[in-house]
Write an enzyme that holds these catalytic residues in place. Structure first.
Site, mmCIF file in Angstrom:
data_model
loop_
_atom_site.group_PDB
_atom_site.id
_atom_site.type_symbol
_atom_site.label_atom_id
_atom_site.label_comp_id
_atom_site.label_asym_id
_atom_site.label_seq_id
_atom_site.Cartn_x
_atom_site.Cartn_y
_atom_site.Cartn_z
ATOM 1 N N ASN A 94 -37.442 15.923 -30.701
ATOM 2 C CA ASN A 94 -37.595 15.228 -30.784
ATOM 3 C C ASN A 94 -36.850 14.139 -31.281
ATOM 4 O O ASN A 94 -36.117 14.459 -31.874
ATOM 5 C CB ASN A 94 -39.062 15.367 -31.909
ATOM 6 C CG ASN A 94 -40.228 15.808 -31.167
ATOM 7 O OD1 ASN A 94 -40.586 16.604 -30.062
ATOM 8 N ND2 ASN A 94 -40.693 17.126 -31.889
ATOM 9 N N CYS A 131 -41.570 19.501 -23.972
ATOM 10 C CA CYS A 131 -42.213 17.958 -23.190
ATOM 11 C C CYS A 131 -41.876 18.421 -21.515
ATOM 12 O O CYS A 131 -41.058 18.383 -21.153
ATOM 13 C CB CYS A 131 -40.663 17.401 -24.009
ATOM 14 S SG CYS A 131 -40.929 15.531 -22.771
ATOM 15 N N ASN A 155 -42.757 15.432 -19.156
ATOM 16 C CA ASN A 155 -41.550 14.845 -18.468
ATOM 17 C C ASN A 155 -40.384 15.295 -19.312
ATOM 18 O O ASN A 155 -39.476 14.539 -17.247
ATOM 19 C CB ASN A 155 -42.301 12.963 -18.527
ATOM 20 C CG ASN A 155 -44.023 12.788 -18.470
ATOM 21 O OD1 ASN A 155 -44.017 12.974 -17.339
ATOM 22 N ND2 ASN A 155 -44.563 12.012 -19.373
ATOM 23 N N ASN A 180 -50.975 16.778 -30.968
ATOM 24 C CA ASN A 180 -50.528 15.301 -29.923
ATOM 25 C C ASN A 180 -51.718 14.932 -29.722
ATOM 26 O O ASN A 180 -52.699 16.216 -29.339
ATOM 27 C CB ASN A 180 -49.606 15.374 -28.072
ATOM 28 C CG ASN A 180 -48.490 16.069 -28.681
ATOM 29 O OD1 ASN A 180 -47.064 14.784 -29.326
ATOM 30 N ND2 ASN A 180 -48.099 17.408 -28.736
ATOM 31 N N ARG A 230 -46.405 13.967 -31.689
ATOM 32 C CA ARG A 230 -46.283 13.953 -32.888
ATOM 33 C C ARG A 230 -44.390 14.601 -33.399
ATOM 34 O O ARG A 230 -44.261 13.973 -31.584
ATOM 35 C CB ARG A 230 -46.380 15.068 -33.435
ATOM 36 C CG ARG A 230 -46.285 16.133 -32.723
ATOM 37 C CD ARG A 230 -46.445 17.831 -32.605
ATOM 38 N NE ARG A 230 -45.855 18.496 -32.308
ATOM 39 C CZ ARG A 230 -45.865 19.502 -32.751
ATOM 40 N NH1 ARG A 230 -46.306 20.766 -33.350
ATOM 41 N NH2 ARG A 230 -45.436 20.643 -31.534
ATOM 42 N N CYS A 241 -47.037 11.068 -21.633
ATOM 43 C CA CYS A 241 -46.656 12.466 -22.428
ATOM 44 C C CYS A 241 -47.656 13.142 -20.970
ATOM 45 O O CYS A 241 -47.740 13.733 -20.779
ATOM 46 C CB CYS A 241 -47.910 12.586 -23.290
ATOM 47 S SG CYS A 241 -47.247 14.359 -24.471
#
Length: 271
Positions: A74, A83, A85, A181, A199, A208
């Site tokens: 992050n 994640c 993407n 999130n 987050r 996201c």
């Protein structure tokens, strides 16, 4: 042509990718030259004023059983959950490095993922994990699509203060310790409009991937719509598409589809 890529392992070369406005710093770490235990360094590189600037940082590493391994951080410097993407962007990155052709199986924090690059070249279809549990928090839905997500239906989303409203939910007594999130969705008829407070970034992002996936599945459950289906998603950074099958109990063959583009590259000087 002059080769400007760094040969100094202490000053590695980086690549900046974006997928629907969700942006990432990517580093080829197959030689294990990047010291990623330094959370402050990762945070500095993701800083938009004092670093490269990104929603997160990824390392592409070797793995004996897969084409590569994805290590995701992050923007706050801490190891992150999946994640979506970012997963699509690292697939495009692996293609650029010559590791894969048009299809791949790679390992991420939530397990193995299959992905393919379409003939268009900048569009990546990433298979996400199956989902069989969706709970409720009041009128909102809560589910994990590789990362935990809260999905709330709203109106007038364009004018909503997503930062303030998302921060309240992310930091309430239920979610403060582990974080979540927060996704707000408005049904536009032929597509869903989604905005997300993430987050780890602790801010609204332009897109996201795990978030829009969570929204598409939650809305299918809400509308009691089963079978094979495709959901078009509008985010601040562009458009994404979610394909999946829902039998009324479990979501399978879940794909997050969208663009993944190289923005620029350079050498990290001061680390």
């Amino acid at each position: 042509m002059l080769n400007t890529k760094s040969t100094d392992p202490l000053k590695p070369h980086f690549y900046k990718y974006q997928g629907a406005g969700n942006d990432f710093v990517l580093i080829d770490n197959r030689r294990q030259t990047f010291e990623y235990k330094d959370n402050n360094l990762v945070h500095q590189l993701c800083d938009r004023r004092f670093g490269v600037g990104a929603d997160g940082l990824m390392l592409l590493q070797n793995h004996s059983a897969y084409d590569f391994e994805m290590i995701y951080f992050n923007a706050d410097g801490n190891i992150g959950s999946m994640c979506g993407n970012g997963g699509r962007c690292i697939v495009a990155f692996a293609k650029q490095l010559g590791i894969i052709d048009s299809e791949t199986n790679f390992l991420a924090v939530d397990g193995p993922h299959y992905a393919k690059i379409t003939a268009k070249g900048d569009w990546v279809d990433l298979q996400m994990i199956d989902v069989n549990t969706i709970s409720k928090d009041g009128e909102a839905y809560v589910l994990n699509t590789g990362s935990p997500h809260y999905v709330a239906q709203v109106t007038a989303l364009k004018d909503m203060d997503v930062y303030e409203e998302g921060k309240k939910i992310r930091n309430n007594s239920t979610y403060k310790q582990e974080g979540i999130n927060v996704n707000f969705v408005e049904d536009k008829g032929d597509h869903l409009f989604v905005r997300t407070f993430e987050r780890g970034v602790e801010d609204e992002t332009f897109a996201c991937g795990t978030g829009v996936t969570a929204v598409a599945l939650a809305m299918a459950k809400h509308n009691e719509k089963t079978g094979s289906q495709v959901t078009e998603i509008e985010v601040l950074g562009g458009n994404l598409r979610i394909g999946f099958n829902y039998d009324g109990k479990e979501f399978t063959k879940v794909f997050l589809c969208g663009p993944a583009e190289l923005v620029f590259e350079g050498n990290i000087r001061n680390i």
